[in-house]
Design a protein around this motif. Structure first.
Motif, PDB file in Angstrom:
ATOM      1  N   GLY A 141     -84.731 -63.409 -50.168  1.00 24.92           N
ATOM      2  CA  GLY A 141     -83.290 -63.602 -50.089  1.00 24.92           C
ATOM      3  C   GLY A 141     -82.492 -62.491 -50.740  1.00 24.92           C
ATOM      4  O   GLY A 141     -81.286 -62.632 -50.935  1.00 24.92           O
ATOM      5  N   HIS A 142     -83.143 -61.385 -51.089  1.00 20.23           N
ATOM      6  CA  HIS A 142     -82.462 -60.273 -51.748  1.00 20.23           C
ATOM      7  C   HIS A 142     -82.793 -58.944 -51.077  1.00 20.23           C
ATOM      8  O   HIS A 142     -83.869 -58.767 -50.519  1.00 20.23           O
ATOM      9  N   HIS A 155     -82.156 -57.629 -61.850  1.00 19.48           N
ATOM     10  CA  HIS A 155     -81.992 -58.857 -61.078  1.00 19.48           C
ATOM     11  C   HIS A 155     -80.556 -59.356 -61.214  1.00 19.48           C
ATOM     12  O   HIS A 155     -79.836 -58.949 -62.127  1.00 19.48           O
ATOM     13  N   PRO A 156     -80.114 -60.272 -60.317  1.00 20.65           N
ATOM     14  CA  PRO A 156     -78.738 -60.777 -60.377  1.00 20.65           C
ATOM     15  C   PRO A 156     -78.341 -61.359 -61.732  1.00 20.65           C
ATOM     16  O   PRO A 156     -77.206 -61.230 -62.153  1.00 20.65           O
ATOM     17  N   ASN A 197     -89.030 -61.106 -54.082  1.00 26.21           N
ATOM     18  CA  ASN A 197     -87.720 -61.677 -54.424  1.00 26.21           C
ATOM     19  C   ASN A 197     -87.008 -62.051 -53.125  1.00 26.21           C
ATOM     20  O   ASN A 197     -86.085 -61.369 -52.686  1.00 26.21           O
ATOM     21  N   SER A 200     -78.122 -60.195 -53.452  1.00 26.47           N
ATOM     22  CA  SER A 200     -78.398 -61.358 -52.612  1.00 26.47           C
ATOM     23  C   SER A 200     -77.921 -61.128 -51.182  1.00 26.47           C
ATOM     24  O   SER A 200     -76.982 -60.365 -50.933  1.00 26.47           O
ATOM     25  N   TYR A 201     -78.575 -61.786 -50.269  1.00 30.52           N
ATOM     26  CA  TYR A 201     -78.247 -61.705 -48.846  1.00 30.52           C
ATOM     27  C   TYR A 201     -76.786 -62.111 -48.616  1.00 30.52           C
ATOM     28  O   TYR A 201     -76.070 -61.479 -47.852  1.00 30.52           O
ATOM     29  N   GLU A 202     -76.324 -63.151 -49.317  1.00 31.23           N
ATOM     30  CA  GLU A 202     -74.954 -63.626 -49.163  1.00 31.23           C
ATOM     31  C   GLU A 202     -73.946 -62.561 -49.604  1.00 31.23           C
ATOM     32  O   GLU A 202     -72.911 -62.367 -48.964  1.00 31.23           O
TER      33      GLU A 202
END
Length: 144
Positions: free
Chosen positions: A40-41, A17-18, A38, A73-75
């Motif tokens: 947004g990932h 995970h991040p 999860n 993450s999407y960003e």
């Protein structure tokens, strides 16, 4: 019995995970399953070649036991795509002469250096001598 534990330890899917939290899954799952839990990932697989990188997976791809995957993450994915697109666009505009190339500074001498691209064509050349000097004058502190 010791060998059984060793075999079981490698028969897992590892998802990082991040925040570097490690999740272990004891069966094969799809990337969609992990992305749904999860939001947004995206799921990326760590690929080790001469250069280590992360390959994004499609939702239908299966995460295999014994492999390591990362949640991205999407960003971060959008930032990476935008950066790559910006570099490609810059190269295209330079090739067409729309923008001028940026000089590459020579750190050891303080001068800009010439470099050649695309069959020996000069990209930039500067004959400025001496050390680099800032363009702005020093601002005195108030109260001195």
């Amino acid at each position: 019995m010791g060998n059984c534990h060793t075999a079981e330890a490698t028969a897992v899917v590892v998802v990082v995970h991040p925040g570097y939290k490690v999740e272990t899954i004891y069966r094969s799952v799809t990337a969609r399953d992990v992305m749904n839990s999860n939001s947004g990932h995206y799921v990326g697989q760590l690929v080790k070649s001469p250069v280590k990188y992360v390959k994004l997976l499609r939702p239908n791809d299966t995460l295999l036991v014994g492999q390591v995957y990362r949640l991205i993450s999407y960003e971060d994915v959008l930032k990476e795509f935008a950066a790559k697109k910006c570099v490609k666009l810059g190269k295209l505009l330079m090739e067409r002469g729309v923008i001028a190339p940026v000089p590459v500074p020579n750190i050891t001498s303080g001068k800009n250096v010439s470099r050649r691209e695309n069959g020996g064509r000069k990209v930039h050349e500067s004959h400025g001598g001496g050390q680099w000097k800032p363009a702005l004058k020093t601002i005195s502190e108030i109260g001195n």
